[in-house]
Design a protein around this motif. Structure first.
Motif, PDB file in Angstrom:
ATOM      1  N   UNK A   1      94.840 144.039  11.980  1.00 27.45           N
ATOM      2  CA  UNK A   1      95.312 144.354  13.316  1.00 27.45           C
ATOM      3  C   UNK A   1      94.042 144.376  14.098  1.00 27.45           C
ATOM      4  N   UNK A   2      94.201 144.022  15.253  1.00 24.01           N
ATOM      5  CA  UNK A   2      93.271 144.251  16.411  1.00 24.01           C
ATOM      6  C   UNK A   2      93.054 145.532  16.690  1.00 24.01           C
ATOM      7  N   UNK A   3      91.851 146.059  16.963  1.00 27.59           N
ATOM      8  CA  UNK A   3      91.442 147.462  17.590  1.00 27.59           C
ATOM      9  C   UNK A   3      92.158 147.887  18.811  1.00 27.59           C
ATOM     10  N   UNK A   4      92.173 146.790  19.663  1.00 28.45           N
ATOM     11  CA  UNK A   4      92.722 146.888  21.026  1.00 28.45           C
ATOM     12  C   UNK A   4      94.100 146.346  21.008  1.00 28.45           C
ATOM     13  N   UNK A   5      94.802 147.149  21.989  1.00 29.56           N
ATOM     14  CA  UNK A   5      96.492 146.877  22.022  1.00 29.56           C
ATOM     15  C   UNK A   5      97.065 147.681  22.487  1.00 29.56           C
ATOM     16  N   UNK A   6      98.407 147.786  22.907  1.00 28.49           N
ATOM     17  CA  UNK A   6      99.184 148.913  23.242  1.00 28.49           C
ATOM     18  C   UNK A   6      99.326 150.148  22.410  1.00 28.49           C
ATOM     19  N   UNK A   7      99.001 151.277  22.988  1.00 26.86           N
ATOM     20  CA  UNK A   7      99.234 152.458  22.289  1.00 26.86           C
ATOM     21  C   UNK A   7     100.718 152.689  22.042  1.00 26.86           C
ATOM     22  N   UNK A   8     101.170 153.029  20.744  1.00 27.39           N
ATOM     23  CA  UNK A   8     102.653 153.194  20.321  1.00 27.39           C
ATOM     24  C   UNK A   8     103.272 154.647  21.076  1.00 27.39           C
ATOM     25  N   UNK A   9     102.346 155.391  21.525  1.00 24.70           N
ATOM     26  CA  UNK A   9     102.868 156.397  22.327  1.00 24.70           C
ATOM     27  C   UNK A   9     102.904 156.243  23.931  1.00 24.70           C
ATOM     28  N   UNK A  10     101.812 156.057  24.518  1.00 27.15           N
ATOM     29  CA  UNK A  10     101.691 155.876  25.851  1.00 27.15           C
ATOM     30  C   UNK A  10     101.963 154.483  26.396  1.00 27.15           C
ATOM     31  N   UNK A  11     101.985 153.824  25.453  1.00 28.35           N
ATOM     32  CA  UNK A  11     102.004 152.143  25.753  1.00 28.35           C
ATOM     33  C   UNK A  11     101.109 151.393  26.412  1.00 28.35           C
ATOM     34  N   UNK A  12     100.120 152.058  26.927  1.00 30.97           N
ATOM     35  CA  UNK A  12      98.891 151.397  27.500  1.00 30.97           C
ATOM     36  C   UNK A  12      97.971 150.762  26.839  1.00 30.97           C
ATOM     37  N   UNK A  13      97.383 149.657  27.373  1.00 31.08           N
ATOM     38  CA  UNK A  13      96.477 148.732  26.399  1.00 31.08           C
ATOM     39  C   UNK A  13      95.128 149.498  26.322  1.00 31.08           C
ATOM     40  N   UNK A  14      94.546 149.736  25.211  1.00 31.31           N
ATOM     41  CA  UNK A  14      93.327 150.596  24.971  1.00 31.31           C
ATOM     42  C   UNK A  14      92.875 150.234  23.805  1.00 31.31           C
ATOM     43  N   UNK A  15      91.443 150.631  23.354  1.00 31.64           N
ATOM     44  CA  UNK A  15      91.178 150.709  22.041  1.00 31.64           C
ATOM     45  C   UNK A  15      91.828 151.597  21.235  1.00 31.64           C
ATOM     46  N   UNK A  16      92.040 151.148  20.076  1.00 31.04           N
ATOM     47  CA  UNK A  16      93.117 152.198  19.229  1.00 31.04           C
ATOM     48  C   UNK A  16      92.259 152.621  18.134  1.00 31.04           C
ATOM     49  N   UNK A  17      92.589 153.948  17.889  1.00 33.64           N
ATOM     50  CA  UNK A  17      91.468 154.600  16.606  1.00 33.64           C
ATOM     51  C   UNK A  17      92.095 153.971  15.306  1.00 33.64           C
ATOM     52  N   UNK A  18      91.191 153.945  14.299  1.00 32.63           N
ATOM     53  CA  UNK A  18      91.267 153.160  13.273  1.00 32.63           C
ATOM     54  C   UNK A  18      92.255 153.999  12.174  1.00 32.63           C
ATOM     55  N   UNK A  19      92.272 155.108  12.484  1.00 34.68           N
ATOM     56  CA  UNK A  19      93.276 155.813  11.176  1.00 34.68           C
ATOM     57  C   UNK A  19      94.084 156.905  12.137  1.00 34.68           C
ATOM     58  N   UNK A  20      95.454 157.076  11.822  1.00 33.09           N
ATOM     59  CA  UNK A  20      96.005 158.254  12.522  1.00 33.09           C
ATOM     60  C   UNK A  20      97.144 158.737  11.487  1.00 33.09           C
ATOM     61  N   UNK A  21      97.012 159.942  10.997  1.00 35.73           N
ATOM     62  CA  UNK A  21      98.001 160.604   9.949  1.00 35.73           C
ATOM     63  C   UNK A  21      99.072 160.789  10.501  1.00 35.73           C
ATOM     64  N   UNK A  22     100.271 160.293   9.798  1.00 36.75           N
ATOM     65  CA  UNK A  22     101.618 160.600  10.266  1.00 36.75           C
ATOM     66  C   UNK A  22     102.041 161.941  10.048  1.00 36.75           C
ATOM     67  N   UNK A  23     101.707 162.493   8.736  1.00 37.00           N
ATOM     68  CA  UNK A  23     101.723 163.965   8.733  1.00 37.00           C
ATOM     69  C   UNK A  23     100.311 164.385   8.590  1.00 37.00           C
ATOM     70  N   UNK A  24      99.974 165.398   9.287  1.00 36.83           N
ATOM     71  CA  UNK A  24      98.726 166.163   9.390  1.00 36.83           C
ATOM     72  C   UNK A  24      98.250 166.502   8.059  1.00 36.83           C
TER      73      UNK A  24
END
Length: 255
Positions: A1-24
């Motif tokens: 998946x491309x590192x750049x794209x729309x953020x699932x939360x804010x919807x803005x196009x940006x560089x996305x972080x590599x790893x987001x935990x679903x549960x902290x």
């Protein structure tokens, strides 16, 4: 998946972080062994083999840095002090209680209602959008856009909006039941809710305004910053575990 794209939360196009935990990570407390592996025991059959994981469950390139660090991480940092201790300028107050029926509970007051509720709602939202198979039973449907807007705007709504309830499950020697079944959106006992069972606590997020599920009438997170967490064991705990798909022999053994 491309590192750049729309953020699932804010919807803005940006560089996305590599790893987001679903549960902290802090919510996996007690699930890791001495080799720093998380053990997930099969819940439907005692004959299946356990699975081992070196980390929690995450998705790649779904959130921008701003949403991850300035919104979700701040909610996580506050909530970790509520659930597992830590320093806080305005700490919550804990009180052990026992009702007339003998049922034990933990009363918590002086909570930041907005931050704590949005944290738990964010877990439901993240699980819904996740492509990780572990969360494939979590679908909040039309609530997804509402939850997202609540998280972005910092508006937790009233206590009757997406009611939050928590239950502690203890075994026969009074230890928390340290298991982690797949989270689900369930319909049970007149209720429709998302349920996450993590390290001895079941987190319920109500998905309907009117509900017959008794827990949402007695033990919800209140706008006053209070919540009462029932502690259940024995036969009642066994029934709860079976609702989550545990086989009869495993549920009876654990409770």
């Amino acid at each position: 998946m491309n590192q750049n794209g729309p953020c699932k939360l804010c919807g803005k196009s940006a560089k996305l972080i590599k790893q987001s935990h679903i549960i902290p990570n802090f919510m996996y407390q007690g699930l890791f062994d001495e080799a720093n592996r998380m053990i997930l025991m099969p819940i439907s059959s005692s004959s299946e083999k356990s699975r081992f994981y070196q980390t929690g469950f995450f998705d790649k390139y779904i959130l921008c840095k701003k949403c991850e660090n300035e919104i979700l991480s701040k909610l996580e940092k506050y909530s970790s002090t509520i659930l597992y201790g830590g320093t806080s300028r305005n700490p919550p107050v804990f009180e052990k209680r026992r009702g007339p029926d003998g049922v034990r509970s933990i009363g918590i007051s002086n909570l930041d209602y907005t931050r704590f509720k949005l944290f738990l709602l964010s877990i439901s939202w993240r699980a819904h959008i996740s492509s990780n198979k572990f969360f494939n039973k979590v679908s909040v449907g039309e609530h997804e856009s509402i939850l997202k807007e609540m998280i972005i705007s910092g508006n937790a709504g009233g206590e009757d909006d997406y009611k939050i309830a928590i239950v502690a499950i203890k075994d026969r020697i009074d230890n928390l039941v340290r298991i982690m079944p797949n989270p689900e959106v369930k319909k049970y006992d007149g209720g429709h809710f998302a349920a996450f069972f993590l390290s001895g606590f079941i987190y319920f997020i109500n998905l309907q305004r009117k509900t017959d599920f008794m827990l949402f009438h007695k033990s919800i997170l209140k706008e006053s910053g209070e919540i009462e967490i029932p502690i259940i064991s024995g036969e009642l705990a066994s029934r709860f575990l079976k609702v989550f798909g545990l086989s009869d022999d495993i549920a009876d053994y654990l409770s």
